[in-house]
Design an enzyme around this catalytic site. Structure first.
Site: not given
Ligand code: AMP
Ligand code: ZN
Length: 113
Positions: A31, A100, A102
């Site tokens: 997002i 997750h 990236h």
């Molecule tokens: P992390 O810091 O590795 O936990 O990354 C979490 C990621 O999730 C971040 O890059 C956010 O931008 C992404 N994120 C959070 N909420 C959403 C959502 N609803 N849809 C898509 N990505 C999201």
């Protein structure tokens, strides 16, 4: 996990731009993209962090890497390359506690610590 945002995305309770889905893995657009291509790839099983992985999760983590390769090919990133990042817990910068990966690319990425 009822309070997990990524489990809600898996259950389609929260909308997302899905780019790949099978019985074990979901991939969707981040997002808040940090590169021209920024996709998150997750197991459908709720696993909080890399530190919580167990032996039986080895197959899904391997599958996630193959999905990353497939998406990278579809996005035209295979030749120039890309980056796969997993942040683990507080020191690793993890904000969402559902495992997750990236997938970042589409341009030359900066170096990081
Ligand atoms: P992390 O810091 O590795 O936990 O990354 C979490 C990621 O999730 C971040 O890059 C956010 O931008 C992404 N994120 C959070 N909420 C959403 C959502 N609803 N849809 C898509 N990505 C999201
Ligand atoms: Zn979850």
């Amino acid at each position: 996990m009822s309070d997990c945002i990524f489990c809600k995305i898996i259950d389609h309770e929260i909308p997302s731009a899905i780019v790949y889905e099978d019985e074990d893995v979901l991939a969707f657009e981040d997002i808040n993209p940090l590169a021209k291509v920024h996709i998150l790839i997750i197991p459908k099983k709720h696993i909080a962090t890399t530190a919580d992985l167990c032996e039986e999760d080895a197959a899904v983590v391997g599958k996630i890497y193959l999905v990353a390769r497939k998406i990278a090919e579809e996005k035209g990133m295979a030749e120039d390359g890309y980056r796969i990042v997993n942040n683990c817990k507080f020191f690793g910068g993890q904000e969402v506690f559902h495992l997750h990966f990236h997938l970042l690319g589409g341009e030359k990425l900066g170096q990081f610590v």
